[in-house]
Design a protein around this motif. Structure first.
Motif, PDB file in Angstrom:
ATOM      1  N   ILE A 163       9.599  -3.846  -4.033  1.00 22.73           N
ATOM      2  CA  ILE A 163      10.376  -2.807  -4.717  1.00 22.73           C
ATOM      3  C   ILE A 163       9.436  -1.923  -5.521  1.00 22.73           C
ATOM      4  O   ILE A 163       8.595  -2.437  -6.262  1.00 22.73           O
ATOM      5  N   ASP A 164       9.564  -0.617  -5.366  1.00 26.97           N
ATOM      6  CA  ASP A 164       8.745   0.264  -6.186  1.00 26.97           C
ATOM      7  C   ASP A 164       9.618   1.315  -6.855  1.00 26.97           C
ATOM      8  O   ASP A 164      10.763   1.531  -6.459  1.00 26.97           O
ATOM      9  N   ASN A 165       9.074   1.950  -7.901  1.00 31.62           N
ATOM     10  CA  ASN A 165       9.822   3.040  -8.532  1.00 31.62           C
ATOM     11  C   ASN A 165       9.116   4.363  -8.255  1.00 31.62           C
ATOM     12  O   ASN A 165       8.940   5.192  -9.124  1.00 31.62           O
ATOM     13  N   GLY A 180      -2.552  10.367   5.817  1.00 31.71           N
ATOM     14  CA  GLY A 180      -1.805   9.278   6.427  1.00 31.71           C
ATOM     15  C   GLY A 180      -1.973   9.258   7.935  1.00 31.71           C
ATOM     16  O   GLY A 180      -2.269  10.279   8.548  1.00 31.71           O
ATOM     17  N   THR A 181      -1.780   8.069   8.522  1.00 30.44           N
ATOM     18  CA  THR A 181      -1.857   7.984   9.986  1.00 30.44           C
ATOM     19  C   THR A 181      -0.453   7.940  10.578  1.00 30.44           C
ATOM     20  O   THR A 181      -0.248   8.253  11.732  1.00 30.44           O
ATOM     21  N   GLY A 182       0.488   7.505   9.764  1.00 28.68           N
ATOM     22  CA  GLY A 182       1.843   7.346  10.295  1.00 28.68           C
ATOM     23  C   GLY A 182       1.937   6.213  11.293  1.00 28.68           C
ATOM     24  O   GLY A 182       2.807   6.185  12.146  1.00 28.68           O
ATOM     25  N   LEU A 183       0.979   5.271  11.181  1.00 28.59           N
ATOM     26  CA  LEU A 183       1.020   4.125  12.100  1.00 28.59           C
ATOM     27  C   LEU A 183       1.316   2.827  11.365  1.00 28.59           C
ATOM     28  O   LEU A 183       1.737   1.849  11.968  1.00 28.59           O
ATOM     29  N   GLY A 184       1.132   2.840  10.051  1.00 31.19           N
ATOM     30  CA  GLY A 184       1.280   1.604   9.274  1.00 31.19           C
ATOM     31  C   GLY A 184       2.625   0.940   9.486  1.00 31.19           C
ATOM     32  O   GLY A 184       2.709  -0.232   9.866  1.00 31.19           O
ATOM     33  N   LEU A 185       3.694   1.694   9.299  1.00 35.18           N
ATOM     34  CA  LEU A 185       5.017   1.083   9.402  1.00 35.18           C
ATOM     35  C   LEU A 185       5.385   0.787  10.843  1.00 35.18           C
ATOM     36  O   LEU A 185       6.107  -0.161  11.127  1.00 35.18           O
ATOM     37  N   MET A 186       4.863   1.590  11.762  1.00 31.50           N
ATOM     38  CA  MET A 186       5.136   1.319  13.173  1.00 31.50           C
ATOM     39  C   MET A 186       4.631  -0.087  13.513  1.00 31.50           C
ATOM     40  O   MET A 186       5.338  -0.897  14.108  1.00 31.50           O
ATOM     41  N   LYS A 239       0.841  -1.193   0.000  1.00 32.84           N
ATOM     42  CA  LYS A 239       0.000   0.000   0.000  1.00 32.84           C
ATOM     43  C   LYS A 239       0.885   1.255   0.000  1.00 32.84           C
ATOM     44  O   LYS A 239       0.661   2.184  -0.757  1.00 32.84           O
ATOM     45  N   ASN A 240       1.893   1.253   0.835  1.00 30.95           N
ATOM     46  CA  ASN A 240       2.805   2.399   0.860  1.00 30.95           C
ATOM     47  C   ASN A 240       3.457   2.604  -0.495  1.00 30.95           C
ATOM     48  O   ASN A 240       3.613   3.731  -0.952  1.00 30.95           O
ATOM     49  N   SER A 241       3.853   1.487  -1.121  1.00 29.78           N
ATOM     50  CA  SER A 241       4.500   1.608  -2.427  1.00 29.78           C
ATOM     51  C   SER A 241       3.540   2.197  -3.439  1.00 29.78           C
ATOM     52  O   SER A 241       3.908   3.082  -4.214  1.00 29.78           O
ATOM     53  N   PHE A 287       3.249   8.291  14.120  1.00 29.24           N
ATOM     54  CA  PHE A 287       2.704   9.509  13.524  1.00 29.24           C
ATOM     55  C   PHE A 287       3.619  10.148  12.497  1.00 29.24           C
ATOM     56  O   PHE A 287       3.382  11.258  12.084  1.00 29.24           O
ATOM     57  N   TYR A 288       4.666   9.452  12.085  1.00 24.19           N
ATOM     58  CA  TYR A 288       5.470  10.042  11.011  1.00 24.19           C
ATOM     59  C   TYR A 288       4.785   9.735   9.690  1.00 24.19           C
ATOM     60  O   TYR A 288       4.729   8.578   9.276  1.00 24.19           O
ATOM     61  N   SER A 289       4.262  10.745   9.057  1.00 26.56           N
ATOM     62  CA  SER A 289       3.616  10.550   7.770  1.00 26.56           C
ATOM     63  C   SER A 289       3.787  11.799   6.934  1.00 26.56           C
ATOM     64  O   SER A 289       3.753  12.912   7.447  1.00 26.56           O
ATOM     65  N   THR A 290       3.963  11.605   5.621  1.00 27.58           N
ATOM     66  CA  THR A 290       4.075  12.773   4.756  1.00 27.58           C
ATOM     67  C   THR A 290       2.808  12.920   3.926  1.00 27.58           C
ATOM     68  O   THR A 290       2.754  13.723   3.027  1.00 27.58           O
ATOM     69  N   LYS A 291       1.812  12.069   4.259  1.00 29.66           N
ATOM     70  CA  LYS A 291       0.589  12.088   3.451  1.00 29.66           C
ATOM     71  C   LYS A 291      -0.491  12.857   4.166  1.00 29.66           C
ATOM     72  O   LYS A 291      -0.580  12.833   5.391  1.00 29.66           O
ATOM     73  N   GLU A 292      -1.339  13.492   3.330  1.00 27.05           N
ATOM     74  CA  GLU A 292      -2.404  14.302   3.904  1.00 27.05           C
ATOM     75  C   GLU A 292      -3.328  13.449   4.762  1.00 27.05           C
ATOM     76  O   GLU A 292      -3.728  13.833   5.857  1.00 27.05           O
ATOM     77  N   ARG A 316      13.479   7.952   9.849  1.00 23.80           N
ATOM     78  CA  ARG A 316      12.294   8.208  10.668  1.00 23.80           C
ATOM     79  C   ARG A 316      11.195   7.175  10.481  1.00 23.80           C
ATOM     80  O   ARG A 316      10.187   7.205  11.183  1.00 23.80           O
ATOM     81  N   LEU A 317      11.366   6.260   9.536  1.00 22.61           N
ATOM     82  CA  LEU A 317      10.319   5.271   9.279  1.00 22.61           C
ATOM     83  C   LEU A 317      10.038   4.466  10.534  1.00 22.61           C
ATOM     84  O   LEU A 317      10.949   4.076  11.246  1.00 22.61           O
ATOM     85  N   GLY A 318       8.767   4.236  10.792  1.00 20.06           N
ATOM     86  CA  GLY A 318       8.399   3.412  11.942  1.00 20.06           C
ATOM     87  C   GLY A 318       8.173   4.215  13.198  1.00 20.06           C
ATOM     88  O   GLY A 318       7.734   3.686  14.212  1.00 20.06           O
ATOM     89  N   GLY A 372      13.076   5.436  -6.089  1.00 19.11           N
ATOM     90  CA  GLY A 372      12.233   4.354  -5.614  1.00 19.11           C
ATOM     91  C   GLY A 372      12.704   3.787  -4.292  1.00 19.11           C
ATOM     92  O   GLY A 372      13.688   4.261  -3.718  1.00 19.11           O
ATOM     93  N   THR A 373      11.978   2.785  -3.840  1.00 15.64           N
ATOM     94  CA  THR A 373      12.235   2.249  -2.512  1.00 15.64           C
ATOM     95  C   THR A 373      12.232   0.731  -2.561  1.00 15.64           C
ATOM     96  O   THR A 373      11.501   0.135  -3.347  1.00 15.64           O
ATOM     97  N   GLN A 374      13.051   0.138  -1.715  1.00 18.50           N
ATOM     98  CA  GLN A 374      13.042  -1.311  -1.597  1.00 18.50           C
ATOM     99  C   GLN A 374      12.923  -1.664  -0.125  1.00 18.50           C
ATOM    100  O   GLN A 374      13.760  -1.281   0.679  1.00 18.50           O
TER     101      GLN A 374
END
Ligand code: ADP
Ligand code: MG
Length: 441
Positions: A357-359, A382-388, A329-331, A375-380, A370-372, A410-412
């Motif tokens: 892997i995403d591009n 976002g909850t910032g809880l998913g990765l936590m 979902k994040n990707s 409440f760290y989220s850059t999305k309008e 800061r991942l995890g 991109g991210t892996q």
């Protein structure tokens, strides 16, 4: 001579402890450059002090271990530290006297600096024993360069006999001391860094525990009234006109969003895996990806799969599903247009690795750091809880989750969990049975 020698060793070790004192106050440093200048300064001073208090051999032969602190400065601090240490070293050497011997030091320094910078990146990725071996080699090489430059100077002054006259044993000892001082410092630094890392880990997990306790108590209390409100709104809707109904629909969708955040929270509060079993996650990954394909297609994202056939792991199926869904979902959300996501699952030695892997837009190093965090989220939205939650679940599966990302590229995300053999399964079952029987007693 032994007094001088011990003093030299002490001078080399001192910066390690001084740095540790500065470093203690701020374990995760926000200003790495400042640290590098500091390392350079400390080790540069150590280089100078080594020259101020040289080791006397015989009547008139002076030597010291100045290259050891220099090597450490470059290895652990990079070019900034190296530059500062080099300037300090050369500055004092010039003060002692210029001429050909000074230039030989400059040449030697340039060579050592360049070689060390070249292997530095690789060195830092080594494990402890590889680092020790590497530092042995590096100190020996440096010693040889230094001897070559000294030889050159003495040769130019036609005093080579003097050097030869020191005898073989002396040079063996000299080289040995270089290697000893270097290796000892490296071991000490590695140990201190390890314990600093552990402290940081402990601090982090303490913080997480506080949050999860709070989360559990509040989230639970809030969820019940929300459900009640939602129910009543639905009931009331039937007696309303169309306008009011529209408002109520908005109210319900906002309530659902609150509910969604809270369930994320509760998941975080209870990351214990309830139904651990030996699962072939190849099947699971395939199912999840199939089920997410339509979601991805809706966002114009192509989702591809590359999975081995048998990948047994001890997991809680439901939680594992959540982990993969969160990552995919994040990707998808990181991709603006026409993106690709690839989900790979392979066995790698004793481990199973699942990679997403995403591009998409990617992240900077600070963002990855800061991942995890809650409440760290850059999305309008976002909850910032998913990765936590994701991090917690992977941890509970005795696995690790790492991110590699480049802004704009991109991210892996890589999950690594231990492979579960049949034997492990058998042992585990027996173990659980043993546990139960002991409870019964
Ligand atoms: P949320 O998705 O609710 O924002 P997460 O904890 O799932 O919360 O993610 C936190 C932040 O990490 C996101 O807001 C995003 O900035 C960043 N992020 C996570 N995964 C990726 C990715 N694959 N690519 C780019 N950024 C990502
Ligand atoms: Mg998310």
């Amino acid at each position: 001579m032994s007094k001088d020698l011990l003093l030299n060793l002490l001078l080399i070790l001192t910066p390690i402890f001084v740095y540790q004192v500065f470093q203690m106050e701020r374990v995760s440093t926000k200003k790495p450059h400042l640290d590098q200048w500091l390392i350079g300064l400390l080790y540069g001073i150590a280089c100078d002090l080594c020259m101020v208090f040289p080791i006397a051999f015989g009547e008139d032969f002076l030597w010291d271990l100045r290259w050891v602190p220099f090597l450490i400065a470059v290895l652990y601090g990079g070019w900034r530290s190296g530059l500062v240490a080099a300037l300090l070293l050369l500055g004092y050497r010039l003060y002692l006297g210029g001429g050909i011997s000074f230039y030989s030091v400059v040449v030697c320094l340039l060579i050592v600096f360049t070689c060390t910078m070249l292997i530095r990146r690789r060195y830092l990725s080594y494990n402890r024993s590889q680092k020790v071996l590497c530092s042995l080699g590096l100190s020996l090489t440096t010693f040889l360069f230094m001897m070559a430059s000294i030889w050159y100077v003495f040769d130019a002054k036609s005093q080579v006999e003097y050097l030869v006259g020191r005898g073989c044993a002396f040079y063996w000892m000299y080289a040995g001391l270089y290697m000893f001082a270097m290796t000892f410092s490296v071991l000490l630094i590695e140990n201190l860094m390890e314990s600093a890392r552990m402290r940081e880990e402990i601090r982090k997990s303490e913080k997480l525990n506080i949050i999860s306790d709070l989360a559990a108590s509040i989230a639970h209390e809030v969820r019940n009234p929300l459900t009640v409100v939602r129910g009543f709104i639905q009931l009331a809707q039937s007696t309303m006109d169309e306008d009011n109904r529209r408002y109520m629909r908005t109210a319900i969708s906002e309530l659902d969003r609150a509910e969604f955040i809270i369930s994320d929270y509760l998941n975080f509060a209870k990351p214990e895996l309830e139904h651990l079993e030996r699962v072939n996650i190849a099947v699971e990954v395939r199912n999840i990806v199939t089920f997410m394909t339509s979601y991805a297609t809706m966002q114009a994202v192509e989702l591809t799969l590359d999975v081995e056939d048998t990948l047994y792991v001890f997991v809680d199926k439901v939680k594992f599903k959540q982990v993969i869904i969160n990552l995919v979902k994040n990707s998808v959300e990181a991709i603006r247009q026409g993106g690709r996501i690839e989900v790979r699952a392979h066995r790698n030695g004793d481990c199973v690795q699942v990679t997403v892997i995403d591009n998409g837009e990617g992240m900077t190093a600070e963002q990855v750091e800061r991942l995890g965090k809650p409440f760290y989220s850059t999305k309008e939205k976002g909850t910032g809880l998913g990765l936590m939650v994701t991090f917690r679940i992977v941890e509970a599966m005795s696995g690790t989750l790492t991110f590699e990302s480049e802004k704009g590229r991109g991210t892996q995300a890589t999950i690594t969990v231990p492979f579960a053999t049949k034997k492990d399964n058998f042992k585990r079952r027996n173990h659980d049975a043993g546990d139960e029987s002991s409870h019964d007693e």
